[in-house]
Design an enzyme around this catalytic site. Structure first.
Site, PDB file in Angstrom:
ATOM      1  CD  GLU A  76      -0.564   4.539  -8.446  1.00 31.44           C
ATOM      2  OE1 GLU A  76      -0.966   5.670  -8.166  1.00 31.44           O
ATOM      3  OE2 GLU A  76      -0.316   3.681  -7.598  1.00 31.44           O
ATOM      4  N   GLY A 113      -5.606   3.843  -0.364  1.00 30.63           N
ATOM      5  CA  GLY A 113      -5.174   3.613   1.021  1.00 30.63           C
ATOM      6  C   GLY A 113      -5.792   4.582   2.015  1.00 30.63           C
ATOM      7  CB  THR A 153      -0.919   0.039   1.247  1.00 31.69           C
ATOM      8  OG1 THR A 153      -0.088  -0.092   2.410  1.00 31.69           O
ATOM      9  CG2 THR A 153      -1.965  -1.055   1.238  1.00 31.69           C
ATOM     10  CG  HIS A 196      -2.765   5.312  -4.956  1.00 28.13           C
ATOM     11  ND1 HIS A 196      -1.563   5.671  -5.525  1.00 28.13           N
ATOM     12  CD2 HIS A 196      -2.708   5.762  -3.669  1.00 28.13           C
ATOM     13  CE1 HIS A 196      -0.821   6.309  -4.628  1.00 28.13           C
ATOM     14  NE2 HIS A 196      -1.499   6.365  -3.487  1.00 28.13           N
ATOM     15  NE  ARG A 206       3.612   7.417  -3.598  1.00 29.00           N
ATOM     16  CZ  ARG A 206       2.626   7.731  -2.757  1.00 29.00           C
ATOM     17  NH1 ARG A 206       1.831   6.774  -2.280  1.00 29.00           N
ATOM     18  NH2 ARG A 206       2.418   8.984  -2.409  1.00 29.00           N
TER      19      ARG A 206
HETATM   20  C1  GLV Z   1      -1.126   8.679  -0.946  1.00 25.74           C
HETATM   21  O1  GLV Z   1      -0.644   7.811  -1.576  1.00 25.74           O
HETATM   22  C2  GLV Z   1      -0.379   9.531  -0.083  1.00 25.74           C
HETATM   23  O2  GLV Z   1       0.843   9.611  -0.203  1.00 25.74           O
HETATM   24  O3  GLV Z   1      -1.006  10.189   0.767  1.00 25.74           O
END
Ligand code: GLV
Length: 327
Positions: free
Chosen positions: A269, A289, A238, A287, A240
């Protein structure tokens, strides 16, 4: 309404509380197309704005930063900030900030959601129910793995990794972790054990990545690391996409080198690397999270507070480049 001296531009609409807070101090406009801005649209949008509230995918290259002719701050609506060229912004006297702290729980919960989705193959179960009739029930149907008591390996015990570790206590899991240095308080609280990456990969049943994307972490997990894992291991990312070599992951999942994987982030992405979609032992999310309403409100408020501080002549609370000389 009296005209406000400062103009803030938001590159994608965010939850209203942050817009309301900003509007107490500034004029606010935002991208209304409900899609990411192209680099050309971004360059046009940032011109003559006093502050920019940006998304993690908006790339602030030196060329884009040159168009930020009035900006005192670019406040990312994200904890990650690899989209921001820190030396180039510093040179141009633009502060940069991110939103640490407020998305730990949401992101760790996403990692747990992926763990259970992979371990119990939830997507396949959901798909069969949607056909209108279950398969003939069998003692061998949809057998998965239990999580309780299994060893959790957390790569990168920063804020999100630590939240992940604390949640693992509820599943009575022995915990291994890597970090820049050991964390005695976390160890005392959770029983987690600091170790090196190879040991973690060899001994863990569930491996969850929570490290930032830097040149050093690119392809941290490639073929040699996948080969070190147990054939029953589940890998979760979760963090990168660049931390895993996707072609190597496809190879490992196709050849059952590991049992499964759950990923919320991708190398290129918004594109999903071709080949991933064919893997039945992989669960993917786009993406998301930090995608809970509470967290997105708090990310917006954090970014807004960084902007307001700078417009008042103060340092942003979550400054990434305190050495930037203000215009
Ligand atoms: C999302 O990926 C963030 O970095 O907040």
């Amino acid at each position: 309404m009296t005209a406000k001296p400062y103009h803030v531009y938001i590159t994608r609409k965010i939850p209203q509380p942050a817009i309301d807070l900003l509007e107490e101090h500034c004029t606010v406009t935002y991208n209304e197309i409900e899609d990411a801005l192209t680099p050309e649209q971004l360059k046009a949008a940032v011109r003559d704005k006093d502050a920019i509230l940006s998304m993690f995918y908006d790339k602030f290259t030196p060329e884009v930063l040159d168009c930020c002719n009035k900006a005192k701050i670019i406040a990312n609506f994200a904890v990650g900030f690899e989209n921001l060229d820190i030396p180039a912004a510093t040179e141009r006297g633009i502060y940069l900030s991110n939103t640490p702290g407020v998305l730990n729980i949401a992101t760790a919960e996403t990692a747990w959601a992926l763990i259970f989705a992979v371990a119990r193959n939830i997507p396949a179960m959901d798909a069969v129910c949607r056909t209108g009739k279950m398969d003939s029930w069998s003692p061998f149907g949809y057998l998965g793995q239990e999580i309780t008591g299994k060893t959790l390996g957390v790569i990168g015990a920063g804020r999100i990794g630590s939240a992940m570790i604390r949640m693992a206590k509820g599943f009575a899991m022995p915990i291994l972790y890597t970090a820049h240095s050991p964390k005695p308080e976390l160890e005392q609280e959770t029983g987690a054990i600091f170790t090196d990456l190879d040991t973690l990969l060899q001994k863990s049943d569930i491996i969850s990545i929570h490290a930032p994307a830097t040149p050093e972490t690119k392809y941290l997990i490639s073929k040699p690391q996948l080969e070190m894992m147990k054939p029953t291991a589940i890998l979760i990312n979760t963090a990168r996409g660049q931390l895993i070599n996707t072609q190597d992951l496809i190879w490992a999942l196709e050849n059952k080198v590991i049992a499964g994987a759950g990923i919320d982030v991708f190398e290129n992405e918004p594109y999903v690397t071709p080949g991933l979609e064919k893997l039945s032992n992989l669960v993917m999310a786009p993406h998301i999270g930090s995608a809970t309403y509470e967290t997105r409100v708090n990310m917006g408020l954090t970014a807004a507070r960084n902007i307001i501080a700078v417009l008042k002549g103060e340092m942003p609370p979550n400054c990434l480049n305190p050495e930037a000389k203000q215009k």
